[in-house]
Motif scaffolding. Structure first.
Motif, PDB file in Angstrom:
ATOM      1  N   CYS A 265      10.197 -19.589  36.475  1.00 17.26           N
ATOM      2  CA  CYS A 265      10.132 -18.115  36.612  1.00 17.26           C
ATOM      3  C   CYS A 265       9.682 -17.792  38.033  1.00 17.26           C
ATOM      4  O   CYS A 265       8.549 -18.119  38.419  1.00 17.26           O
TER       5      CYS A 265
ATOM      6  N   ASP B 125       9.432 -14.706  39.617  1.00 23.22           N
ATOM      7  CA  ASP B 125       8.836 -13.394  39.935  1.00 23.22           C
ATOM      8  C   ASP B 125       7.414 -13.243  39.405  1.00 23.22           C
ATOM      9  O   ASP B 125       6.998 -12.166  38.983  1.00 23.22           O
ATOM     10  N   LEU B 126       6.628 -14.309  39.420  1.00 22.51           N
ATOM     11  CA  LEU B 126       5.227 -14.244  38.970  1.00 22.51           C
ATOM     12  C   LEU B 126       4.341 -13.712  40.101  1.00 22.51           C
ATOM     13  O   LEU B 126       4.495 -14.087  41.259  1.00 22.51           O
TER      14      LEU B 126
ATOM     15  N   ASP C 168      -0.801 -13.357  37.850  1.00 32.73           N
ATOM     16  CA  ASP C 168      -0.134 -14.164  36.817  1.00 32.73           C
ATOM     17  C   ASP C 168      -0.417 -15.643  37.039  1.00 32.73           C
ATOM     18  O   ASP C 168      -0.707 -16.383  36.092  1.00 32.73           O
TER      19      ASP C 168
ATOM     20  N   ARG D  76       2.048  -9.447  28.861  1.00 32.95           N
ATOM     21  CA  ARG D  76       3.014  -9.279  29.952  1.00 32.95           C
ATOM     22  C   ARG D  76       3.515 -10.639  30.475  1.00 32.95           C
ATOM     23  O   ARG D  76       4.703 -10.812  30.816  1.00 32.95           O
TER      24      ARG D  76
ATOM     25  N   LYS E 122       7.406 -12.284  30.818  1.00 32.60           N
ATOM     26  CA  LYS E 122       7.984 -12.835  32.054  1.00 32.60           C
ATOM     27  C   LYS E 122       8.483 -14.265  31.859  1.00 32.60           C
ATOM     28  O   LYS E 122       9.501 -14.663  32.415  1.00 32.60           O
TER      29      LYS E 122
END
Length: 531
Positions: free
Chosen positions: A471, A473-474, A478, A511, A515
């Protein structure tokens, strides 16, 4: 296009027949190089010498593993056997050549061989198989765009149809052959096709057309100085003139053919000319001359027949003696080779066993030393890595506990001050509120997180790389939350470290699940442990 095969064929035959003629004492040192027609004619006169030289060249090329020369020699031996009337032996040589040409994947050599094999089958009265061979040659010549080869093949097929009296088909293929030869201005090939066309029209008793094509053929044969074929055409013209009642004109042509036969010492054509002259005198009513020339024809025919028989017997003896000699040589050579190979093999095996024994002992010793050194080095490396990991783990745990304790302390002070704000007088509230704000800002300082991240990455080097591949777009928060989850930190401690309530932490976890695309029933902490 001139086939490479034809160049090689002429070269090989030129060398062979030069030696052959020197052996027979009929070739001068300053004589011009023989043409293909000379070579063909001389190979008929001295087949035994040519065959012996071919056998020798074949043996040498086999030793050199020169498959191309070996194949061409086999093919030429097949041609000599065919010319001597030994069709079975001829086919055997052609089939051996075919195997070599197939290995070479040379379409030109294969096509020429198919043509030769087709001619043998034709002479053996197997016209169906003969046509199949010609068809194979035709396809290969078409692939390599060999017009001379196509012309020869079309001519052969046309000749087949002519002998079956299928004159329309014969004429069609002869015309196709003429077109191919004309395209490359192949005069000898064109002359042969004109001769074939003349023969077709003669069979059809269309003598004017036959004479027209025979005349064209003769002109071209003279241009390429083909004496043998010229004599045959002149004889054919003489036949045409006799069949049309022009006996005296026919006689002149037969006499011309006789003179050329005598000049070239061609006894076969000489006998044919005597026979044609006898026919002309008989038609003219001059019986004594007819009888005289007929007797000459019979005499020469008997000589030819006897000579051919002698040559064939001699040739068969040469084949038998050559094969016997070659078998004996091969047996002796094989015996020597086998003895040499056995002796060499014994020496080599003994030497190899000694060397292998020494190498095995040396290699085992080296392996033992290397294994011992590698084991010691790995043990030291494992101990160092284990100590380093334990140290880093302790540092990370200690740092995390310090952060928790620090934040818990600050949080307790902030809570007390918030209570004081509610109780104290108005003029103290502003100062206390500023103090609370400063404490809140210092609960989670950036430097602490930087130190934590550095220690965490040192302990889990590939963790963040795998996480970013999963992933991309952390956010920073996060990543921090994931790091604490990786450490199996409790929710309460994580809330303290982040300086937020547990409800806010649950929102952050929710959230993060979205993600990372984690299904509803899957555990977030368990998923992170697998990364």
């Amino acid at each position: 296009m001139i086939s490479v095969y034809r160049i090689l064929k002429v070269s090989i035959l030129s060398v062979i027949l030069t030696f052959s003629l020197l052996i027979n004492g009929v070739y001068a040192a300053d004589a011009p190089d023989p043409t293909i027609d000379d070579i063909i004619e001389l190979s008929k006169r001295y087949p035994d010498s040519a065959f012996l030289l071919l056998k020798k060249l074949h043996h040498e090329s086999v030793l050199k593993q020169d498959n191309r020369t070996t194949g061409i020699c086999l093919q030429q031996m097949g041609e000599i056997c065919y010319a001597q009337g030994h069709l079975a032996q001829s086919l055997d040589y052609y089939h051996q050549a075919h195997k070599l040409f197939t290995q070479l994947k040379d379409k030109g050599l294969l096509a020429n061989n198919f043509n030769d094999v087709g001619t043998v089958y034709y002479q053996n009265l197997d016209k169906v198989t003969s046509r199949k061979q010609y068809d194979q040659a035709m396809r290969l010549y078409s692939d390599i765009k060999d017009r001379a080869g196509l012309g020869e093949t079309y001519g052969n097929i046309g000749h087949l149809y002519e002998k079956e009296q299928r004159y329309d088909s014969a004429f069609y293929y002869q015309q196709r052959a003429l077109k191919e030869y004309s395209h490359i201005d192949h005069k000898r090939g064109m002359a042969k096709i004109y001769e074939n066309l003349g023969s077709i029209f003669e069979d059809l008793e269309r003598y004017d057309s036959a004479r027209y094509y025979f005349d064209k053929s003769l002109i071209l044969y003279k241009k390429v100085n083909n004496q043998v074929s010229s004599i045959e055409v002149i004889n054919n013209i003489g036949d045409i003139l006799r069949k049309t009642g022009k006996y005296k004109d026919g006689l002149l042509y037969s006499q011309q053919a006789l003179k050329m036969s005598l000049d070239t010492k061609n006894e076969y054509q000489e006998a044919s000319a005597y026979r044609d002259i006898a026919k002309a005198y008989n038609l003219l009513g001059i019986q004594d001359s007819a009888f005289y020339y007929l007797e000459l024809s019979r005499k020469h025919s008997l000589n030819i027949y006897s000579d051919q028989n002698n040559r064939q017997m001699s040739f068969l003896k040469i084949i038998y003696d050559t094969d016997k000699k070659n078998d004996e040589i091969a047996r002796l050579e094989n015996g020597r080779k086998i003895n040499f190979i056995i002796g060499t093999a014994v020496v080599v095996v003994i030497a190899l066993l000694i060397v292998m024994g020494l190498l095995t002992i040396s290699r085992q010793r080296l392996k033992l030393r290397e294994s011992k050194a590698i084991a010691e080095k790995n043990e030291q490396l494992n101990l160092a890595q284990q100590a380093q990991l334990e140290l880093k783990s302790k540092e990370l745990t200690t740092h995390t506990l310090q952060v928790i304790q620090h934040n818990q302390f600050l949080e307790s002070i902030r809570d007390k001050m918030e209570e004081m704000i509610k109780e104290e007088k108005r003029d103290q509230k502003r100062q206390l509120q500023q103090l609370v704000k400063q404490i809140g800002q210092n609960i989670n300082q950036d430097q602490q997180w930087k130190d934590f991240t550095t220690m965490f990455e040192g302990l889990h080097q590939s963790f963040f790389d795998n996480l970013k591949n999963h992933c991309a777009d952390l956010t920073v928060n996060d990543m921090r939350l994931i790091a604490l989850l990786k450490m199996n930190m409790s929710s309460k401690d994580m809330a303290v470290i982040f300086g937020i309530s547990q409800d806010s932490l649950r929102v952050a976890r929710y959230r993060l699940r979205k993600k990372l695309n984690i299904d509803q029933g899957d555990n977030l902490s368990a998923f992170i442990q697998t990364i």
